[in-house]
Design an enzyme around this catalytic site. Structure first.
Site, PDB file in Angstrom:
ATOM      1  N   GLU A 137      -6.524  -0.905   5.686  1.00  0.00           N
ATOM      2  CA  GLU A 137      -5.617  -1.252   4.545  1.00  0.00           C
ATOM      3  C   GLU A 137      -5.522  -0.249   3.684  1.00  0.00           C
ATOM      4  OE1 GLU A 137      -7.171  -4.935   2.362  1.00  0.00           O
ATOM      5  OE2 GLU A 137      -4.833  -4.725   2.026  1.00  0.00           O
ATOM      6  N   LYS A 163      -2.912  -2.290   7.598  1.00  0.00           N
ATOM      7  CA  LYS A 163      -2.457  -2.832   6.358  1.00  0.00           C
ATOM      8  C   LYS A 163      -1.186  -2.232   5.493  1.00  0.00           C
ATOM      9  CE  LYS A 163      -3.372  -6.905   3.767  1.00  0.00           C
ATOM     10  NZ  LYS A 163      -4.404  -8.431   3.949  1.00  0.00           N
TER      11      LYS A 163
HETATM   12  P1  13P Z   1      -1.701  -9.578  -1.797  1.00  0.00           P
HETATM   13  O1  13P Z   1      -1.335 -10.227  -0.833  1.00  0.00           O
HETATM   14  O2  13P Z   1      -2.404 -10.656  -2.430  1.00  0.00           O
HETATM   15  O3  13P Z   1      -1.460  -8.532  -2.021  1.00  0.00           O
HETATM   16  O4  13P Z   1      -3.748  -9.275  -1.306  1.00  0.00           O
HETATM   17  C1  13P Z   1      -3.610  -9.284   0.333  1.00  0.00           C
HETATM   18  C2  13P Z   1      -4.995  -8.628   0.682  1.00  0.00           C
HETATM   19  O5  13P Z   1      -5.079  -8.785   1.846  1.00  0.00           O
HETATM   20  C3  13P Z   1      -5.474  -8.004  -0.678  1.00  0.00           C
HETATM   21  O6  13P Z   1      -6.911  -6.809   0.456  1.00  0.00           O
END
Ligand code: 13P
Length: 347
Positions: free
Chosen positions: A175, A217
């Site tokens: 991510e 992600k």
């Molecule tokens: P948000 O959907 O609040 O951005 O959080 C997702 C997430 O896993 C951030 O690391």
């Protein structure tokens, strides 16, 4: 198909998405404080239990990302959270990074820590039931950032994390979040997200990560909050899908979105616009925290008498996103979430 691919397939199942319930205790504290909810390990347990045990949620929920504290907690009747989820066909996951620290020599940029001892931690998480993991790096966008230095440092680290996960039988979610909270316009967001994702893929390949057992992600591509501009769902879908198709090979297991501080309606409508554009080379779904949790947390407010209502709100928000990812969300049907959202925000 191998074990990693089986997990990817379960997580990206057509009518479902993921819940990110992996806020660190510090982040949970901030969110609870804002609502005047006492933040203890017990209230955090009750809150996560409320979400996971929402009646019928398994129809729309494929996986839940836990925090280290949460994966060790249990429901009121003593069932460990991971086993509870497994009994509902939901895959337990775990956030394994140890958060962001300033990156020396790079003002305003951060590096994610957590590689030391990770192989051992992953073995324990696997024993506890985790079959996928998450590692987040954050990139703020400005005229001077992201720098090549912060991109290389973070994405090398992320690729190394991914190899350790796969060796442990755990699917890595990688991510690299482009922070929405910045001054970037839509084209700058496009350019930055594309460069970051392209370098990420290059690093994953360099480290011999099996892309089919890996999930990206990402942020949606939209103008930053401080820019004053609002990107329409059509613009978001267009730019996001161009970037993804440029950067992500068709062999990648899947793509999931974070919500990044968008409102629940905005995140859902943008997802709907993306879903409406039809089949992409990889399955796409959501892995939201705030966009499915905020109204539910507000409605819950730390009180057991509010659990059923908060669960209903969380269920409807998740269902709406599960429909939106397929381009099938219709506002104003029974279950339109907007009523729930505005009701809960006014309360
Ligand atoms: P948000 O959907 O609040 O951005 O959080 C997702 C997430 O896993 C951030 O690391």
């Amino acid at each position: 198909m191998g074990q990693l691919q089986d997990t990817v397939q379960a997580l990206l199942a057509e009518n479902k998405g993921l819940l990110a319930a992996d806020e660190s205790s510090k982040s949970a504290q901030k969110r609870f404080d804002a609502l005047g909810i006492p933040c203890t390990d017990e209230t955090r347990r009750q809150y996560r239990q409320m979400l996971m045990t929402a009646p019928g949620i398994e129809e729309y929920l494929s996986g839940v990302i836990f925090y280290d504290e949460t994966i060790r907690q249990a429901t009121d009747d003593g069932t460990p959270f991971p086993q509870y989820l497994q009994s509902k066909g939901i895959v337990p996951g775990i956030k394994v990074d140890k958060g962001l620290v300033d990156l020396d020599n790079f003002t305003g940029e951060t590096i994610t820590e957590g590689l030391d001892g990770l192989a051992e931690r992953l073995r324990e998480y696997y024993e506890l039931g985790a079959r996928f993991a998450k590692w987040r790096a954050a990139f703020s966008i400005s005229d001077a950032t992201p720098t090549q230095g912060s991109m290389h440092a973070n994405l090398h680290t992320m690729a190394r994390y991914a190899t350790l996960c796969q060796s442990a039988g755990i699917v890595p979610i990688v991510e690299p979040e482009v922070l929405y909270d910045g001054p970037q316009d839509l084209s700058k967001a496009h350019e930055a997200t594309e460069s970051i994702l392209k370098l990420l893929v290059q690093m994953l390949k360099a480290y011999r990560v099996d892309l089919s057992g890996c999930i990206v992600k990402t942020s949606m591509v939209l103008a930053g909050k401080q820019s004053g501009a609002t990107s329409s769902p059509d613009e978001v879908a267009e730019h996001t899908l161009v970037v993804l198709n440029e950067a992500i090979p068709a062999t990648m297991g899947g793509v999931v979105f974070l919500s990044g501080g968008q409102t629940p309606e905005q995140a859902r409508d943008n997802l709907q616009a993306i879903g409406s554009r039809g089949k992409q080379p990889w399955p796409i779904t959501f892995s939201f925290s705030r966009a499915v949790q905020d109204p539910a947390m507000k409605a819950w407010a730390g009180k057991s008498e509010n659990v059923a209502n908060a669960q209903k709100i969380y269920f409807e928000l998740t269902k709406a996103c599960a429909e939106a990812r397929q381009g099938k969300f219709k506002a104003n049907e029974s279950g339109s979430t907007d009523n729930f959202v505005s009701a809960s925000q006014d309360s």
